[in-house]
Design a protein around this motif. Structure first.
Motif, mmCIF file in Angstrom:
data_model
loop_
_atom_site.group_PDB
_atom_site.id
_atom_site.type_symbol
_atom_site.label_atom_id
_atom_site.label_comp_id
_atom_site.label_asym_id
_atom_site.label_seq_id
_atom_site.Cartn_x
_atom_site.Cartn_y
_atom_site.Cartn_z
ATOM 1 N N THR A 27 -29.720 7.578 41.243
ATOM 2 C CA THR A 27 -31.035 7.630 40.600
ATOM 3 C C THR A 27 -30.879 7.923 39.105
ATOM 4 O O THR A 27 -31.539 7.300 38.264
ATOM 5 C CB THR A 27 -31.904 8.721 41.267
ATOM 6 O OG1 THR A 27 -31.933 8.447 42.656
ATOM 7 C CG2 THR A 27 -33.314 8.754 40.720
ATOM 8 N N GLN A 28 -30.018 8.873 38.767
ATOM 9 C CA GLN A 28 -29.814 9.194 37.348
ATOM 10 C C GLN A 28 -29.229 7.997 36.590
ATOM 11 O O GLN A 28 -29.602 7.749 35.446
ATOM 12 C CB GLN A 28 -28.887 10.412 37.218
ATOM 13 C CG GLN A 28 -29.573 11.716 37.605
ATOM 14 C CD GLN A 28 -28.588 12.874 37.702
ATOM 15 O OE1 GLN A 28 -27.461 12.720 38.142
ATOM 16 N NE2 GLN A 28 -29.025 14.051 37.274
ATOM 17 N N ILE A 29 -28.332 7.261 37.227
ATOM 18 C CA ILE A 29 -27.776 6.070 36.552
ATOM 19 C C ILE A 29 -28.906 5.081 36.278
ATOM 20 O O ILE A 29 -29.027 4.533 35.183
ATOM 21 C CB ILE A 29 -26.677 5.400 37.411
ATOM 22 C CG1 ILE A 29 -25.482 6.327 37.608
ATOM 23 C CG2 ILE A 29 -26.216 4.087 36.766
ATOM 24 C CD1 ILE A 29 -24.425 5.782 38.578
ATOM 25 N N ARG A 30 -29.773 4.867 37.293
ATOM 26 C CA ARG A 30 -30.905 3.938 37.131
ATOM 27 C C ARG A 30 -31.827 4.385 36.001
ATOM 28 O O ARG A 30 -32.424 3.570 35.318
ATOM 29 C CB ARG A 30 -31.722 3.875 38.434
ATOM 30 C CG ARG A 30 -31.336 2.735 39.332
ATOM 31 C CD ARG A 30 -32.389 2.571 40.421
ATOM 32 N NE ARG A 30 -31.737 2.452 41.715
ATOM 33 C CZ ARG A 30 -31.593 3.440 42.592
ATOM 34 N NH1 ARG A 30 -32.098 4.635 42.362
ATOM 35 N NH2 ARG A 30 -30.980 3.230 43.728
ATOM 36 N N GLU A 31 -31.952 5.709 35.844
ATOM 37 C CA GLU A 31 -32.874 6.230 34.816
ATOM 38 C C GLU A 31 -32.319 6.115 33.401
ATOM 39 O O GLU A 31 -33.038 6.268 32.422
ATOM 40 C CB GLU A 31 -33.177 7.712 35.118
ATOM 41 C CG GLU A 31 -34.197 7.868 36.241
ATOM 42 C CD GLU A 31 -34.305 9.305 36.743
ATOM 43 O OE1 GLU A 31 -35.029 9.521 37.714
ATOM 44 O OE2 GLU A 31 -33.642 10.199 36.160
ATOM 45 N N ASN A 32 -31.023 5.877 33.296
ATOM 46 C CA ASN A 32 -30.431 5.784 31.955
ATOM 47 C C ASN A 32 -30.988 4.555 31.227
ATOM 48 O O ASN A 32 -31.292 3.536 31.852
ATOM 49 C CB ASN A 32 -28.908 5.677 32.077
ATOM 50 C CG ASN A 32 -28.237 5.774 30.727
ATOM 51 O OD1 ASN A 32 -28.539 6.673 29.946
ATOM 52 N ND2 ASN A 32 -27.357 4.846 30.426
ATOM 53 N N SER A 85 -26.429 -3.232 31.013
ATOM 54 C CA SER A 85 -27.856 -3.086 31.292
ATOM 55 C C SER A 85 -28.207 -3.652 32.671
ATOM 56 O O SER A 85 -29.293 -3.412 33.192
ATOM 57 C CB SER A 85 -28.705 -3.735 30.190
ATOM 58 O OG SER A 85 -28.469 -5.125 30.136
ATOM 59 N N LYS A 139 -28.473 -0.985 36.455
ATOM 60 C CA LYS A 139 -29.597 -0.434 37.229
ATOM 61 C C LYS A 139 -30.043 -1.427 38.298
ATOM 62 O O LYS A 139 -30.447 -1.031 39.381
ATOM 63 C CB LYS A 139 -30.739 0.028 36.315
ATOM 64 C CG LYS A 139 -31.218 -1.005 35.320
ATOM 65 C CD LYS A 139 -32.358 -0.448 34.487
ATOM 66 C CE LYS A 139 -31.826 0.550 33.476
ATOM 67 N NZ LYS A 139 -32.830 1.097 32.596
ATOM 68 N N HIS A 140 -29.955 -2.725 38.003
ATOM 69 C CA HIS A 140 -30.322 -3.727 39.015
ATOM 70 C C HIS A 140 -29.255 -3.818 40.101
ATOM 71 O O HIS A 140 -29.558 -4.133 41.246
ATOM 72 C CB HIS A 140 -30.528 -5.089 38.351
ATOM 73 C CG HIS A 140 -31.496 -5.028 37.206
ATOM 74 N ND1 HIS A 140 -32.817 -4.683 37.389
ATOM 75 C CD2 HIS A 140 -31.318 -5.207 35.872
ATOM 76 C CE1 HIS A 140 -33.426 -4.668 36.211
ATOM 77 N NE2 HIS A 140 -32.536 -4.976 35.283
ATOM 78 N N HIS A 163 -33.471 -1.079 43.962
ATOM 79 C CA HIS A 163 -34.596 -0.272 43.506
ATOM 80 C C HIS A 163 -34.717 0.964 44.368
ATOM 81 O O HIS A 163 -34.516 0.896 45.569
ATOM 82 C CB HIS A 163 -35.884 -1.098 43.534
ATOM 83 C CG HIS A 163 -35.813 -2.235 42.572
ATOM 84 N ND1 HIS A 163 -35.903 -2.051 41.220
ATOM 85 C CD2 HIS A 163 -35.583 -3.551 42.765
ATOM 86 C CE1 HIS A 163 -35.760 -3.220 40.616
ATOM 87 N NE2 HIS A 163 -35.553 -4.145 41.523
#
Ligand SMILES: Cc1cc2nc3c(=O)[nH]c(=O)nc-3n(C[C@H](O)[C@H](O)[C@H](O)COP(=O)(O)OP(=O)(O)OC[C@H]3O[C@@H](n4cnc5c(N)ncnc54)[C@H](O)[C@@H]3O)c2cc1C
Length: 452
Positions: free
Chosen positions: A429-434, A443, A446-447, A451
Motif C-alpha cells: 500500500t505504501q509503495i502504491r501511495e508513493n 511510475s 503502482k499498477h 488496485h
C-alpha cells in the motif's frame, strides 16, 4: 620464522576486500594473499567486462526496433575484436587502482597461492603467516562436468577474451552465464544452442518469468533444449560435436565453441583444508550461521567460497563486511539474504528479488500474486519493448512484498525499489501511495501491484 598478523585473507576479490574495511578501521594488522589480479572475478573476468558486451547487445536490440520510431538503419555490423578491445581497455586499470586503495588502507598484499600450514597458519611460497583470524575468500570456479571430452569446453574467461566471434556456440547448462552470453552472441549474429539437463532453464528463478525469457530467447533465434543428457564432446570436421540424449533419442550437434555453462563451485580444493582443521562436507567448507568454519572458529568464509549463498558480487562484499565485523566484535552478525536483488543480464533482462511464487506456495503463505503482461502499456509501447512482464507477490496478512520478478521493462533497475521495500518493511500500500516521476518505468510500479 613465521610472520604474525591479526587477520590473513585468502583472496583479493569482492569478499576479501569487503573484510578489510571493518578490520582496518579497528586497527588490526591485515595481510591479503592474491594469486592473480586484485579485484578477483567480478571486475576482471565477470560482471564488469560481461556488462560491456551486454551493453553492445542492448545497442543491437535498439537498432532492431529503430523502425518503430520511423528510423531507417542498415544491417548493423559488430566488430567483435574491437568490442573485446574496448572491454579490456575499460577494465585494465582496476587491479592497480585496487592495489593503491589497499595500500592506503595499509593492507599488506602478497602475491601468490595460499594454503593452510596449520589451524592458525598460512603458507605462501616460502613464507609462513600466523594469524588470529583467517578468512577464506577464494571465490569459485566452473563446475567440472564428468563428460568425456569435457576438456574441449571453454568458459566465460575465453568468451571475454577471444577476439573472433564464433559462428556457432553450444552452451552445456542453461544457467545465468549461458543465457547472458547466449543473448550477446545471438544478437551479434552467432548461432546459439542451450542444452539444459533440468526441465527449466535458471531453475532457481520463478518458472513463469523463465518461460517469458525462454520465449524471448527463442524469438531472437536461440535454440533451447531442456531435459537433455549430454554424453560426450569430440572434435569433428574442424569443429566440436556434442552428443546428447533428448526425448529418449540420441542426437548430435556441431559448433565452433562448446561452453561449460553448468554453474560454478567453491574454489577451496587446493587450500589444504585438513592442515587447517577446516571441516568439509562434499568438498564444501562447513560453516555456521556466522560464516565461521564449524570445526575451526578462527577461520571465516565469505563470497563465492560460501557453500550456501548466491554467488553474486554484492553478496560477496556484504558477507566480507559481516566477517570483518564478526572478527572485530565477536560472532554477532549473520547474513540475511531475503531482500537481495539480482538480475540475469540478458537483453532484455530477467530481474528478481525475494521468493518465487513456487517457493511462497511451498511455504504455505497466503499470497496475492499480481501478474502483468505490460506489452500493451504506454511505457512499453513507447519504447517498443519486445517483452515487458512482471509478477509481484504480496503476503495477504501483512501487505508486505515477498517477491518481485521482471522480464524487460527496466526490471534490472525497478527490482532494487522492491528490494528496498522488502528490506525496510515498506508495504505494498505504501509503495502504491508513493508519487513516482512520470512517465518512467517506475511510475508503472503502482499498477503492477494492482488496485488496493
Ligand atoms: C562471467 C561471470 C559473470 C558474472 N556476472 C555477475 C553479475 O553480473 N553480477 C553479480 O553480482 N555477480 C556476477 N558474477 C559473480 C561474481 O563475479 C562473484 O560472485 C564475485 O566475484 C565473488 O567474489 P569473491 O570475492 O567471493 O570471489 P572472486 O572475485 O573470485 O575472488 C577470489 C580471489 O581469490 C583468489 N584466489 C583463489 N584461490 C587462492 C589461493 N589459494 N591463494 C590466493 N588467492 C586465491 C582468486 O585469484 C580471486 O582473485 C559473475 C561471475 C562470472 C564468472
Amino acid at each position: 620464522m613465521s610472520e604474525k598478523f591479526d587477520v590473513v585473507i585468502l583472496g583479493g576479490g569482492n569478499a576479501g576486500i569487503g573484510v578489510t574495511g571493518p578490520v582496518r578501521r579497528a586497527g588490526l594488522s591485515v595481510a591479503m594473499i592474491e594469486a592473480r589480479d586484485l579485484g578477483g572475478t567480478c571486475p576482471n573476468r565477470g560482471c564488469t567486462p560481461k556488462k560491456i558486451l551486454v551493453a553492445a547487445g542492448h545497442a543491437l536490440h535498439e537498432i532492431e526496433r529503430a523502425s518503430v520510431h520511423h528510423i531507417a538503419v542498415g544491417k548493423p555490423k559488430l566488430d567483435w575484436a574491437a568490442l573485446i578491445d574496448r572491454e579490456k581497455d575499460m577494465i585494465k586499470d582496476i587491479p592497480a587502482n585496487l592495489a593503491r586503495s589497499m595500500a592506503k588502507r595499509r593492507v599488506e598484499v602478497i602475491k601468490g597461492h595460499a594454503a593452510f600450514a596449520g589451524p592458525n597458519a598460512i603458507r605462501v611460497d616460502n613464507r609462513t603467516l600466523e594469524a588470529k583470524h583467517i578468512v577464506i575468500a577464494t571465490g569459485s570456479k566452473p563446475r567440472p562436468l564428468p563428460i568425456p571430452g569435457a576438456e574441449h569446453m571453454i568458459t566465460s574467461d575465453e568468451m571475454l577474451s577471444e577476439r573472433e566471434l564464433p559462428g556457432s556456440v553450444i552452451f552445456v547448462g542453461g544457467g545465468v552465464i549461458s543465457l547472458e552470453f547466449g543473448h550477446v552472441y545471438a544478437r551479434a549474429g552467432a548461432d546459439v544452442t542451450i542444452l539444459e539437463a533440468l526441465p527449466q532453464l535458471l531453475p532457481a528463478m520463478d518458472a513463469d518469468a523463465v518461460a517469458q525469457l525462454q520465449a524471448e530467447s527463442e524469438r531472437i533465434g536461440i535454440r533451447v533444449n531442456t531435459n537433455v543428457s549430454v554424453k560426450k564432446i569430440e572434435p569433428a570436421n574442424g569443429r566440436l560435436r556434442v552428443t546428447f540424449v533428448h526425448d529418449g533419442r540420441e542426437q548430435a550437434l556441431e559448433a565452433d565453441r562448446i561452453v561449460n555453462g553448468a554453474g560454478r563451485i567453491a574454489n577451496v580444493d587446493t587450500l589444504d583444508l585438513e592442515a587447517g582443521n577446516v571441516a568439509q562436507t562434499s568438498g564444501r567448507v562447513a560453516v555456521d550461521a556466522h560464516l565461521r568454519s564449524t570445526s575451526n572458529p578462527l577461520v571465516h568464509v565469505c563470497g563465492d567460497a560460501v557453500p550456501i549463498s548466491p554467488q553474486l558480487s554484492p553478496i560477496a562484499t556484504y558477507e566480507g563486511d559481516i566477517v570483518g565485523r564478526n572478527i572485530v566484535e565477536g560472532p554477532k552478525y549473520r547474513p540475511d539474504y531475503e531482500s537481495m536483488a539480482t538480475s540475469v543480464y540478458t537483453v532484455p533482462e530477467l530481474a528478481a528479488v525475494g521468493l518465487t511464487e513456487g517457493a511462497a506456495r511451498q511455504k504455505g503463505l497466503t499470497i496475492d500474486v499480481h501478474v502483468n503482461d505490460m506489452l500493451g502499456w504506454f511505457s512499453a509501447r513507447t519504447y517498443a519493448e519486445t517483452v515487458a512482464w512482471s509478477k509481484v507477490i504480496v503476503e495477504k496478512a501483512t501487505d508486505r512484498v515477498l517477491g518481485a520478478h521482471f522480464v524487460g521493462h527496466a526490471g534490472q533497475e525497478l527490482v532494487n525499489i522492491f528490494g528496498l521495500a522488502m528490506r525496510f518493511g515498506i508495504t505494498a500500500t505504501q509503495i502504491r501511495e508513493n508519487v513516482f516521476a512520470y512517465p518512467t518505468f517506475a511510475s508503472d510500479i503502482k499498477h503492477m501491484l494492482g488496485h488496493a
